[in-house]
Design an enzyme around this catalytic site. Structure first.
Site, mmCIF file in Angstrom:
data_model
loop_
_atom_site.group_PDB
_atom_site.id
_atom_site.type_symbol
_atom_site.label_atom_id
_atom_site.label_comp_id
_atom_site.label_asym_id
_atom_site.label_seq_id
_atom_site.Cartn_x
_atom_site.Cartn_y
_atom_site.Cartn_z
ATOM 1 N N ARG A 15 0.846 -1.254 0.009
ATOM 2 C CA ARG A 15 0.012 0.030 0.005
ATOM 3 C C ARG A 15 0.946 1.442 -0.027
ATOM 4 N NH1 ARG A 15 -3.363 -3.117 3.197
ATOM 5 N NH2 ARG A 15 -5.142 -3.938 2.185
ATOM 6 N N LYS A 55 3.460 11.429 -11.358
ATOM 7 C CA LYS A 55 2.217 10.597 -12.309
ATOM 8 C C LYS A 55 3.146 9.284 -12.515
ATOM 9 C CE LYS A 55 -0.468 13.949 -15.126
ATOM 10 N NZ LYS A 55 -0.815 14.346 -16.340
ATOM 11 N N GLU A 81 10.283 18.435 -25.254
ATOM 12 C CA GLU A 81 9.619 18.623 -23.827
ATOM 13 C C GLU A 81 10.057 19.852 -23.117
ATOM 14 O OE1 GLU A 81 6.781 17.096 -22.697
ATOM 15 O OE2 GLU A 81 6.831 15.254 -23.451
ATOM 16 N N LYS A 118 7.945 22.864 -14.211
ATOM 17 C CA LYS A 118 7.129 21.689 -13.775
ATOM 18 C C LYS A 118 6.873 21.769 -12.128
ATOM 19 C CE LYS A 118 5.656 17.144 -14.513
ATOM 20 N NZ LYS A 118 5.596 16.169 -15.299
ATOM 21 N N GLU A 178 -4.035 17.889 -11.459
ATOM 22 C CA GLU A 178 -4.478 18.435 -12.734
ATOM 23 C C GLU A 178 -6.032 18.630 -12.955
ATOM 24 O OE1 GLU A 178 -2.342 16.280 -16.016
ATOM 25 O OE2 GLU A 178 -4.294 16.392 -17.091
ATOM 26 N N ARG A 230 -2.276 22.457 -14.219
ATOM 27 C CA ARG A 230 -1.288 21.478 -14.825
ATOM 28 C C ARG A 230 -1.612 20.685 -16.169
ATOM 29 N NH1 ARG A 230 1.122 16.322 -11.155
ATOM 30 N NH2 ARG A 230 2.317 15.288 -12.962
ATOM 31 N N ASN A 271 -0.016 19.483 -20.931
ATOM 32 C CA ASN A 271 -0.092 18.518 -21.859
ATOM 33 C C ASN A 271 -0.265 19.046 -23.250
ATOM 34 O OD1 ASN A 271 -0.763 16.324 -20.097
ATOM 35 N ND2 ASN A 271 -2.771 17.213 -19.582
ATOM 36 N N HIS A 303 0.400 17.518 -26.792
ATOM 37 C CA HIS A 303 0.025 16.043 -26.203
ATOM 38 C C HIS A 303 -1.302 15.381 -26.900
ATOM 39 C CE1 HIS A 303 3.372 16.609 -23.563
ATOM 40 N NE2 HIS A 303 3.236 15.515 -23.060
ATOM 41 N N HIS A 322 -0.764 12.125 -28.983
ATOM 42 C CA HIS A 322 -1.253 11.104 -28.779
ATOM 43 C C HIS A 322 -1.979 10.451 -30.001
ATOM 44 C CE1 HIS A 322 -3.797 8.406 -26.119
ATOM 45 N NE2 HIS A 322 -2.596 8.192 -25.621
ATOM 46 N N HIS A 363 7.529 9.369 -28.384
ATOM 47 C CA HIS A 363 6.606 10.290 -27.494
ATOM 48 C C HIS A 363 7.166 11.645 -27.751
ATOM 49 C CE1 HIS A 363 3.910 11.556 -24.349
ATOM 50 N NE2 HIS A 363 4.790 12.351 -23.784
HETATM 51 N N1 NAD Z 1 4.750 10.331 -15.677
HETATM 52 C C1 NAD Z 1 4.790 11.306 -16.191
HETATM 53 O O1 NAD Z 1 4.538 12.299 -15.994
HETATM 54 C C2 NAD Z 1 5.405 11.245 -17.878
HETATM 55 C C3 NAD Z 1 5.368 12.291 -18.734
HETATM 56 C C4 NAD Z 1 6.104 11.978 -20.000
HETATM 57 C C5 NAD Z 1 6.075 10.923 -20.494
HETATM 58 N N2 NAD Z 1 5.865 9.801 -19.776
HETATM 59 C C6 NAD Z 1 6.124 8.419 -20.118
HETATM 60 O O2 NAD Z 1 7.421 8.213 -20.456
HETATM 61 C C7 NAD Z 1 7.954 7.103 -21.291
HETATM 62 C C8 NAD Z 1 8.782 7.854 -22.319
HETATM 63 O O3 NAD Z 1 10.026 8.066 -21.693
HETATM 64 P P1 NAD Z 1 11.419 7.931 -22.162
HETATM 65 O O4 NAD Z 1 11.314 8.739 -23.494
HETATM 66 O O5 NAD Z 1 12.448 8.565 -21.111
HETATM 67 O O6 NAD Z 1 11.663 6.379 -22.787
HETATM 68 P P2 NAD Z 1 12.302 5.222 -22.364
HETATM 69 O O7 NAD Z 1 12.050 5.153 -20.769
HETATM 70 O O8 NAD Z 1 11.710 4.154 -23.076
HETATM 71 O O9 NAD Z 1 13.854 5.136 -22.725
HETATM 72 C C9 NAD Z 1 13.900 5.351 -24.020
HETATM 73 C C10 NAD Z 1 15.137 4.292 -24.636
HETATM 74 O O10 NAD Z 1 16.497 4.879 -24.201
HETATM 75 C C11 NAD Z 1 17.045 4.045 -23.497
HETATM 76 N N3 NAD Z 1 17.927 4.702 -22.243
HETATM 77 C C12 NAD Z 1 17.440 5.396 -21.095
HETATM 78 N N4 NAD Z 1 18.403 6.208 -20.633
HETATM 79 C C13 NAD Z 1 19.340 5.942 -21.263
HETATM 80 C C14 NAD Z 1 20.907 6.021 -21.148
HETATM 81 N N5 NAD Z 1 21.310 7.031 -20.221
HETATM 82 N N6 NAD Z 1 21.749 5.827 -22.136
HETATM 83 C C15 NAD Z 1 21.399 5.132 -23.182
HETATM 84 N N7 NAD Z 1 20.198 4.439 -23.458
HETATM 85 C C16 NAD Z 1 19.184 5.083 -22.586
HETATM 86 C C17 NAD Z 1 16.109 3.121 -22.615
HETATM 87 O O11 NAD Z 1 16.649 1.737 -22.561
HETATM 88 C C18 NAD Z 1 15.057 3.081 -23.648
HETATM 89 O O12 NAD Z 1 15.359 1.850 -24.664
HETATM 90 C C19 NAD Z 1 6.346 6.959 -22.076
HETATM 91 O O13 NAD Z 1 5.774 5.791 -21.351
HETATM 92 C C20 NAD Z 1 5.538 8.063 -21.394
HETATM 93 O O14 NAD Z 1 3.972 7.773 -21.446
HETATM 94 C C21 NAD Z 1 5.369 9.896 -18.253
#
Ligand code: NAD
Length: 370
Positions: free
Chosen positions: A125, A147, A189, A231, A241, A245, A249, A252, A256, A270
Protein backbone atom coordinates in the site's frame (compact mmCIF):
# COMPACT_ATOMS: atom_id res chain seq x y z
CA UNK A 1 28.43 19.07 -2.87
CA UNK A 2 30.06 20.78 -5.84
CA UNK A 3 28.56 24.06 -7.00
CA UNK A 4 27.83 22.44 -10.36
CA UNK A 5 24.89 20.71 -8.69
CA UNK A 6 21.75 22.80 -8.28
CA UNK A 7 18.77 21.98 -6.07
CA UNK A 8 15.14 22.95 -6.14
CA UNK A 9 12.09 21.89 -4.13
CA UNK A 10 8.69 20.69 -5.20
CA UNK A 11 6.56 22.37 -2.53
CA UNK A 12 3.92 19.81 -1.61
CA UNK A 13 3.68 20.19 2.15
CA UNK A 14 4.61 17.00 3.98
CA UNK A 15 5.25 15.34 0.61
CA UNK A 16 7.70 18.05 -0.56
CA UNK A 17 10.91 16.80 -2.15
CA UNK A 18 14.11 18.01 -3.76
CA UNK A 19 15.28 17.77 -7.34
CA UNK A 20 19.06 17.79 -7.81
CA UNK A 21 20.43 18.63 -11.24
CA UNK A 22 24.08 18.24 -12.17
CA UNK A 23 26.87 15.92 -13.23
CA UNK A 24 27.90 12.57 -11.68
CA UNK A 25 24.97 12.39 -9.25
CA UNK A 26 24.75 8.59 -9.47
CA UNK A 27 28.19 8.42 -7.87
CA UNK A 28 26.80 10.25 -4.83
CA UNK A 29 23.34 8.66 -4.88
CA UNK A 30 24.01 6.57 -1.76
CA UNK A 31 24.87 9.65 0.28
CA UNK A 32 21.85 11.58 -1.00
CA UNK A 33 19.40 8.73 -0.43
CA UNK A 34 20.75 7.57 2.94
CA UNK A 35 19.13 10.33 5.07
CA UNK A 36 15.72 9.50 3.59
CA UNK A 37 15.84 5.80 4.46
CA UNK A 38 13.61 4.31 7.14
CA UNK A 39 15.32 0.95 6.61
CA UNK A 40 18.73 0.39 5.05
CA UNK A 41 17.28 -1.60 2.16
CA UNK A 42 16.90 -0.42 -1.43
CA UNK A 43 15.48 -2.13 -4.50
CA UNK A 44 16.82 -0.75 -7.78
CA UNK A 45 14.47 -1.04 -10.76
CA UNK A 46 16.04 -0.40 -14.16
CA UNK A 47 15.97 -1.62 -17.74
CA UNK A 48 18.60 -3.83 -19.34
CA UNK A 49 20.07 -1.07 -21.52
CA UNK A 50 20.35 1.49 -18.75
CA UNK A 51 21.64 -1.16 -16.35
CA UNK A 52 24.63 -1.96 -18.58
CA UNK A 53 25.76 1.66 -18.29
CA UNK A 54 24.81 2.74 -14.80
CA UNK A 55 23.72 0.00 -12.40
CA UNK A 56 27.29 -0.88 -11.31
CA UNK A 57 28.04 2.70 -10.22
CA UNK A 58 24.70 3.01 -8.45
CA UNK A 59 25.32 -0.25 -6.58
CA UNK A 60 28.83 0.90 -5.60
CA UNK A 61 27.46 4.18 -4.35
CA UNK A 62 24.77 2.44 -2.23
CA UNK A 63 27.31 -0.05 -0.84
CA UNK A 64 29.68 2.79 0.11
CA UNK A 65 26.81 4.34 2.09
CA UNK A 66 26.20 0.99 3.85
CA UNK A 67 22.86 0.36 2.14
CA UNK A 68 21.75 -3.21 1.26
CA UNK A 69 20.44 -3.41 -2.28
CA UNK A 70 18.73 -5.74 -4.75
CA UNK A 71 18.19 -5.13 -8.45
CA UNK A 72 15.32 -5.97 -10.81
CA UNK A 73 15.78 -5.43 -14.54
CA UNK A 74 13.02 -4.98 -17.09
CA UNK A 75 13.30 -5.24 -20.87
CA UNK A 76 13.74 -1.76 -22.43
CA UNK A 77 10.82 -0.18 -24.29
CA UNK A 78 7.21 0.89 -23.96
CA UNK A 79 5.98 -2.75 -24.05
CA UNK A 80 7.38 -3.09 -20.53
CA UNK A 81 4.68 -0.77 -19.21
CA UNK A 82 2.01 -3.47 -19.33
CA UNK A 83 0.14 -5.48 -16.72
CA UNK A 84 2.21 -8.64 -17.29
CA UNK A 85 5.55 -6.95 -16.70
CA UNK A 86 4.12 -5.00 -13.81
CA UNK A 87 2.85 -8.19 -12.16
CA UNK A 88 6.20 -9.93 -12.51
CA UNK A 89 8.05 -6.85 -11.26
CA UNK A 90 5.82 -6.52 -8.19
CA UNK A 91 6.21 -10.20 -7.26
CA UNK A 92 9.97 -10.16 -7.77
CA UNK A 93 10.29 -7.14 -5.50
CA UNK A 94 8.19 -8.91 -2.85
CA UNK A 95 10.55 -11.91 -2.91
CA UNK A 96 13.25 -9.66 -1.40
CA UNK A 97 11.27 -9.52 1.82
CA UNK A 98 10.60 -5.80 1.59
CA UNK A 99 8.94 -3.86 4.41
CA UNK A 100 7.15 -0.51 4.48
CA UNK A 101 10.51 1.19 5.12
CA UNK A 102 12.18 -0.26 2.01
CA UNK A 103 13.09 2.32 -0.64
CA UNK A 104 12.60 1.68 -4.34
CA UNK A 105 14.97 3.46 -6.77
CA UNK A 106 13.82 3.91 -10.37
CA UNK A 107 16.89 4.20 -12.61
CA UNK A 108 15.91 4.77 -16.23
CA UNK A 109 13.76 6.69 -18.66
CA UNK A 110 10.07 7.46 -18.40
CA UNK A 111 9.09 3.82 -18.84
CA UNK A 112 11.06 2.63 -15.82
CA UNK A 113 10.01 5.68 -13.80
CA UNK A 114 6.31 5.18 -14.54
CA UNK A 115 6.19 1.44 -13.86
CA UNK A 116 8.54 1.48 -10.84
CA UNK A 117 6.68 4.49 -9.44
CA UNK A 118 3.41 2.60 -9.74
CA UNK A 119 5.00 -0.38 -8.00
CA UNK A 120 6.06 1.95 -5.19
CA UNK A 121 2.55 3.39 -4.98
CA UNK A 122 0.93 -0.01 -4.62
CA UNK A 123 3.36 -2.47 -2.95
CA UNK A 124 2.45 -2.86 0.73
CA UNK A 125 0.00 0.00 0.00
CA UNK A 126 2.89 2.38 -0.66
CA UNK A 127 6.63 2.45 -0.12
CA UNK A 128 9.01 5.35 -0.69
CA UNK A 129 10.77 5.79 -4.01
CA UNK A 130 13.50 7.87 -5.62
CA UNK A 131 13.69 8.80 -9.28
CA UNK A 132 17.05 8.74 -11.09
CA UNK A 133 15.93 9.70 -14.60
CA UNK A 134 18.35 8.79 -17.42
CA UNK A 135 16.67 10.29 -20.50
CA UNK A 136 16.28 14.03 -21.13
CA UNK A 137 12.51 13.48 -21.32
CA UNK A 138 12.48 11.83 -17.91
CA UNK A 139 14.74 14.50 -16.38
CA UNK A 140 12.61 17.44 -17.52
CA UNK A 141 9.20 15.85 -17.29
CA UNK A 142 8.24 12.34 -16.22
CA UNK A 143 10.38 12.03 -13.06
CA UNK A 144 8.84 15.16 -11.52
CA UNK A 145 5.24 15.49 -10.42
CA UNK A 146 4.24 12.02 -9.30
CA UNK A 147 2.28 10.65 -12.24
CA UNK A 148 2.93 6.91 -12.27
CA UNK A 149 1.23 4.20 -14.26
CA UNK A 150 1.05 1.49 -16.85
CA UNK A 151 -0.69 0.87 -20.16
CA UNK A 152 -3.62 -1.43 -20.95
CA UNK A 153 -4.89 -2.86 -24.22
CA UNK A 154 -7.65 -0.24 -24.03
CA UNK A 155 -5.23 2.68 -23.89
CA UNK A 156 -2.04 4.19 -22.55
CA UNK A 157 -1.50 5.16 -18.89
CA UNK A 158 -5.04 4.15 -17.93
CA UNK A 159 -3.98 2.42 -14.70
CA UNK A 160 -1.93 4.51 -12.34
CA UNK A 161 -1.64 6.72 -9.31
CA UNK A 162 -0.49 10.16 -8.32
CA UNK A 163 2.41 9.22 -6.07
CA UNK A 164 5.31 11.56 -5.42
CA UNK A 165 8.95 10.43 -5.18
CA UNK A 166 11.03 11.37 -2.12
CA UNK A 167 13.89 12.70 -4.26
CA UNK A 168 14.83 13.20 -7.92
CA UNK A 169 18.47 12.95 -8.98
CA UNK A 170 18.83 14.31 -12.53
CA UNK A 171 22.40 13.29 -13.35
CA UNK A 172 23.24 15.18 -16.53
CA UNK A 173 26.33 13.03 -17.20
CA UNK A 174 24.18 10.01 -18.06
CA UNK A 175 22.82 11.75 -21.15
CA UNK A 176 26.15 11.15 -22.95
CA UNK A 177 25.13 7.55 -23.71
CA UNK A 178 21.58 8.42 -24.77
CA UNK A 179 20.96 7.97 -28.53
CA UNK A 180 20.69 11.37 -30.26
CA UNK A 181 17.15 10.67 -31.46
CA UNK A 182 16.00 10.04 -27.85
CA UNK A 183 17.78 13.22 -26.74
CA UNK A 184 16.01 15.33 -29.37
CA UNK A 185 12.66 13.77 -28.48
CA UNK A 186 13.27 14.90 -24.89
CA UNK A 187 14.26 18.34 -26.17
CA UNK A 188 10.73 18.79 -27.53
CA UNK A 189 9.49 18.70 -23.92
CA UNK A 190 12.09 21.33 -22.96
CA UNK A 191 10.85 23.61 -25.75
CA UNK A 192 7.29 22.99 -24.47
CA UNK A 193 8.05 24.86 -21.23
CA UNK A 194 9.11 27.95 -23.19
CA UNK A 195 6.05 27.74 -25.39
CA UNK A 196 3.47 27.41 -22.62
CA UNK A 197 4.77 29.91 -20.08
CA UNK A 198 8.19 31.45 -20.66
CA UNK A 199 8.87 33.33 -23.91
CA UNK A 200 12.32 34.43 -22.70
CA UNK A 201 13.27 30.78 -22.14
CA UNK A 202 12.13 29.94 -25.68
CA UNK A 203 14.23 32.80 -27.07
CA UNK A 204 17.19 31.51 -25.05
CA UNK A 205 16.62 28.02 -26.48
CA UNK A 206 16.60 29.41 -30.02
CA UNK A 207 20.13 30.67 -29.38
CA UNK A 208 21.44 27.85 -27.18
CA UNK A 209 19.66 24.72 -28.45
CA UNK A 210 22.87 23.53 -30.11
CA UNK A 211 24.79 23.79 -26.84
CA UNK A 212 21.97 22.07 -24.93
CA UNK A 213 21.83 19.12 -27.33
CA UNK A 214 25.63 18.91 -27.55
CA UNK A 215 25.44 18.50 -23.75
CA UNK A 216 27.50 21.61 -22.94
CA UNK A 217 27.32 21.43 -19.12
CA UNK A 218 26.12 24.95 -18.25
CA UNK A 219 23.55 25.15 -21.06
CA UNK A 220 22.24 21.66 -20.33
CA UNK A 221 21.95 22.36 -16.61
CA UNK A 222 20.05 25.59 -17.27
CA UNK A 223 17.67 23.83 -19.68
CA UNK A 224 16.94 21.01 -17.21
CA UNK A 225 16.70 23.35 -14.18
CA UNK A 226 14.36 25.80 -15.91
CA UNK A 227 12.14 22.96 -17.10
CA UNK A 228 12.05 21.26 -13.69
CA UNK A 229 11.43 24.56 -11.91
CA UNK A 230 8.42 25.26 -14.08
CA UNK A 231 7.07 21.75 -13.69
CA UNK A 232 7.63 21.89 -9.91
CA UNK A 233 5.81 25.21 -9.69
CA UNK A 234 2.83 24.01 -11.73
CA UNK A 235 2.60 20.70 -9.83
CA UNK A 236 2.81 22.47 -6.46
CA UNK A 237 -0.20 24.58 -7.48
CA UNK A 238 -2.26 21.76 -9.00
CA UNK A 239 -1.01 18.29 -8.08
CA UNK A 240 -4.01 16.39 -9.45
CA UNK A 241 -4.46 18.27 -12.71
CA UNK A 242 -7.66 20.09 -11.92
CA UNK A 243 -6.39 23.36 -13.41
CA UNK A 244 -3.04 24.68 -14.66
CA UNK A 245 -1.30 21.30 -14.70
CA UNK A 246 -3.25 20.56 -17.89
CA UNK A 247 -1.05 23.15 -19.65
CA UNK A 248 1.78 20.60 -19.43
CA UNK A 249 -0.22 18.53 -21.91
CA UNK A 250 0.48 21.12 -24.62
CA UNK A 251 0.98 19.26 -27.91
CA UNK A 252 -0.10 16.00 -26.27
CA UNK A 253 -3.67 15.61 -27.56
CA UNK A 254 -2.51 15.94 -31.18
CA UNK A 255 0.63 13.96 -30.31
CA UNK A 256 -1.30 11.16 -28.67
CA UNK A 257 -3.47 10.75 -31.78
CA UNK A 258 -0.31 10.47 -33.90
CA UNK A 259 1.25 7.95 -31.51
CA UNK A 260 -1.93 5.86 -31.62
CA UNK A 261 -1.92 5.99 -35.42
CA UNK A 262 1.75 4.88 -35.54
CA UNK A 263 1.10 2.12 -32.98
CA UNK A 264 3.21 3.60 -30.15
CA UNK A 265 6.26 2.31 -32.00
CA UNK A 266 9.74 3.57 -32.76
CA UNK A 267 8.23 5.10 -35.91
CA UNK A 268 7.36 8.04 -33.69
CA UNK A 269 8.81 8.57 -30.21
CA UNK A 270 6.65 10.20 -27.53
CA UNK A 271 8.70 13.41 -27.52
CA UNK A 272 8.65 13.58 -31.32
CA UNK A 273 4.86 13.24 -31.22
CA UNK A 274 4.69 16.07 -28.67
CA UNK A 275 6.93 18.27 -30.87
CA UNK A 276 4.76 17.68 -33.93
CA UNK A 277 1.66 18.12 -31.76
CA UNK A 278 2.94 21.53 -30.63
CA UNK A 279 3.49 22.63 -34.24
CA UNK A 280 -0.07 21.49 -35.06
CA UNK A 281 -1.47 23.30 -32.01
CA UNK A 282 0.13 26.55 -33.21
CA UNK A 283 -1.24 25.99 -36.73
CA UNK A 284 -4.73 25.25 -35.41
CA UNK A 285 -4.63 28.30 -33.15
CA UNK A 286 -3.61 30.38 -36.17
CA UNK A 287 -6.57 29.01 -38.10
CA UNK A 288 -8.89 30.01 -35.23
CA UNK A 289 -7.36 33.50 -35.25
CA UNK A 290 -5.94 33.07 -31.74
CA UNK A 291 -2.27 33.48 -32.54
CA UNK A 292 -0.26 35.33 -35.20
CA UNK A 293 0.89 33.15 -38.12
CA UNK A 294 4.45 34.41 -37.63
CA UNK A 295 4.52 32.84 -34.15
CA UNK A 296 3.55 29.46 -35.62
CA UNK A 297 6.26 29.81 -38.29
CA UNK A 298 8.84 30.64 -35.62
CA UNK A 299 7.96 27.52 -33.62
CA UNK A 300 8.15 25.29 -36.69
CA UNK A 301 11.50 26.87 -37.71
CA UNK A 302 12.92 26.02 -34.30
CA UNK A 303 11.67 22.44 -34.21
CA UNK A 304 12.84 21.93 -37.81
CA UNK A 305 16.28 23.27 -36.91
CA UNK A 306 16.45 20.68 -34.13
CA UNK A 307 15.72 17.92 -36.64
CA UNK A 308 12.32 17.14 -35.11
CA UNK A 309 9.46 16.12 -37.43
CA UNK A 310 7.00 18.99 -37.95
CA UNK A 311 4.82 17.67 -40.78
CA UNK A 312 2.60 14.59 -40.92
CA UNK A 313 4.31 13.63 -44.20
CA UNK A 314 7.64 13.35 -42.34
CA UNK A 315 6.28 10.46 -40.27
CA UNK A 316 4.51 8.69 -43.13
CA UNK A 317 1.06 9.87 -42.13
CA UNK A 318 0.28 11.95 -45.21
CA UNK A 319 -3.18 10.90 -46.34
CA UNK A 320 -4.26 9.63 -42.91
CA UNK A 321 -7.95 10.27 -42.47
CA UNK A 322 -8.91 13.27 -40.37
CA UNK A 323 -11.74 11.20 -38.87
CA UNK A 324 -9.28 8.59 -37.60
CA UNK A 325 -7.15 11.26 -35.93
CA UNK A 326 -10.24 12.94 -34.52
CA UNK A 327 -11.47 9.60 -33.15
CA UNK A 328 -8.14 9.12 -31.35
CA UNK A 329 -8.34 12.64 -29.95
CA UNK A 330 -11.84 11.86 -28.73
CA UNK A 331 -10.43 9.05 -26.53
CA UNK A 332 -8.02 11.34 -24.71
CA UNK A 333 -8.21 11.31 -20.89
CA UNK A 334 -9.08 15.01 -21.00
CA UNK A 335 -12.33 14.47 -22.94
CA UNK A 336 -15.34 15.63 -20.89
CA UNK A 337 -18.90 14.82 -22.03
CA UNK A 338 -17.53 14.03 -25.47
CA UNK A 339 -15.91 17.47 -25.83
CA UNK A 340 -12.25 17.51 -26.90
CA UNK A 341 -10.01 19.61 -24.68
CA UNK A 342 -7.01 21.23 -26.33
CA UNK A 343 -4.16 23.27 -24.94
CA UNK A 344 -3.71 26.11 -27.39
CA UNK A 345 -1.34 29.08 -27.60
CA UNK A 346 -2.23 32.74 -27.62
CA UNK A 347 1.44 33.54 -28.22
CA UNK A 348 4.84 31.99 -27.63
CA UNK A 349 4.99 31.78 -23.83
CA UNK A 350 1.23 31.85 -23.27
CA UNK A 351 -1.06 28.82 -23.51
CA UNK A 352 -4.59 28.19 -22.27
CA UNK A 353 -7.05 25.31 -21.94
CA UNK A 354 -9.83 25.23 -24.55
CA UNK A 355 -12.46 22.89 -23.09
CA UNK A 356 -14.73 22.49 -26.12
CA UNK A 357 -12.56 22.59 -29.22
CA UNK A 358 -14.78 23.10 -32.31
CA UNK A 359 -14.99 19.62 -33.86
CA UNK A 360 -15.83 20.64 -37.44
CA UNK A 361 -12.99 23.18 -37.56
CA UNK A 362 -10.68 20.55 -36.12
CA UNK A 363 -11.72 17.96 -38.72
CA UNK A 364 -11.17 20.44 -41.57
CA UNK A 365 -7.82 21.41 -40.11
CA UNK A 366 -6.66 17.80 -39.78
CA UNK A 367 -7.85 16.98 -43.31
CA UNK A 368 -5.78 19.89 -44.66
CA UNK A 369 -2.72 18.96 -42.54
CA UNK A 370 -2.73 15.31 -43.63
N1 NAD B 1 4.81 10.27 -15.61
C1 NAD B 1 4.85 11.32 -16.38
O1 NAD B 1 4.56 12.45 -15.95
C2 NAD B 1 5.27 11.17 -17.82
C3 NAD B 1 5.52 12.30 -18.60
C4 NAD B 1 5.98 12.12 -19.89
C5 NAD B 1 6.17 10.84 -20.40
N2 NAD B 1 5.90 9.76 -19.61
C6 NAD B 1 6.12 8.39 -20.10
O2 NAD B 1 7.51 8.24 -20.34
C7 NAD B 1 7.69 7.21 -21.30
C8 NAD B 1 8.76 7.64 -22.28
O3 NAD B 1 9.94 7.87 -21.57
P1 NAD B 1 11.36 7.95 -22.30
O4 NAD B 1 11.23 8.80 -23.51
O5 NAD B 1 12.33 8.31 -21.27
O6 NAD B 1 11.53 6.48 -22.88
P2 NAD B 1 12.20 5.13 -22.30
O7 NAD B 1 12.11 5.04 -20.86
O8 NAD B 1 11.62 4.03 -23.12
O9 NAD B 1 13.73 5.30 -22.72
C9 NAD B 1 14.06 5.38 -24.09
C10 NAD B 1 15.16 4.39 -24.47
O10 NAD B 1 16.42 4.92 -24.05
C11 NAD B 1 17.13 3.95 -23.28
N3 NAD B 1 17.91 4.73 -22.31
C12 NAD B 1 17.43 5.40 -21.24
N4 NAD B 1 18.41 6.12 -20.67
C13 NAD B 1 19.54 5.87 -21.38
C14 NAD B 1 20.87 6.36 -21.29
N5 NAD B 1 21.23 7.27 -20.40
N6 NAD B 1 21.76 5.88 -22.19
C15 NAD B 1 21.38 5.00 -23.15
N7 NAD B 1 20.14 4.55 -23.31
C16 NAD B 1 19.22 4.98 -22.43
C17 NAD B 1 16.08 3.05 -22.69
O11 NAD B 1 16.60 1.78 -22.42
C18 NAD B 1 15.04 3.02 -23.81
O12 NAD B 1 15.41 2.05 -24.77
C19 NAD B 1 6.34 6.95 -21.91
O13 NAD B 1 5.83 5.72 -21.43
C20 NAD B 1 5.48 8.10 -21.42
O14 NAD B 1 4.12 7.73 -21.25
C21 NAD B 1 5.46 9.90 -18.33
Amino acid sequence: MTEEVERLRVELGDRAYEILVGPRLIERAGREIQPLLRRRQVVIVSDETVARHFVPQLRDSLSEAGITHHTVLLPPGEETKDLDHFGRLAEEILTFGIERGTMLVALGGGVVGDVAGFAAATLLRGIDFVQIPTTLLAQVDSSVGGKTGINTRIGKNLIGAFYQPRLVLADTTVLTTLPRRELLAGYAEVAKYGLIRDAAFFTWLEAECGAVCDLAPAALRRAVMTSCAMKADIVAGDEREEGDRALLNFGHTFGHALETETGFSSRLLHGEAVGLGMALAFDFATRLGLVAAEEARRVRRHLDAMGLPTELSAIGLAGTSADDLLAHMGKDKKVRDGQITLILPRRIGGAFVMKDAPRDELRDFLAAAA
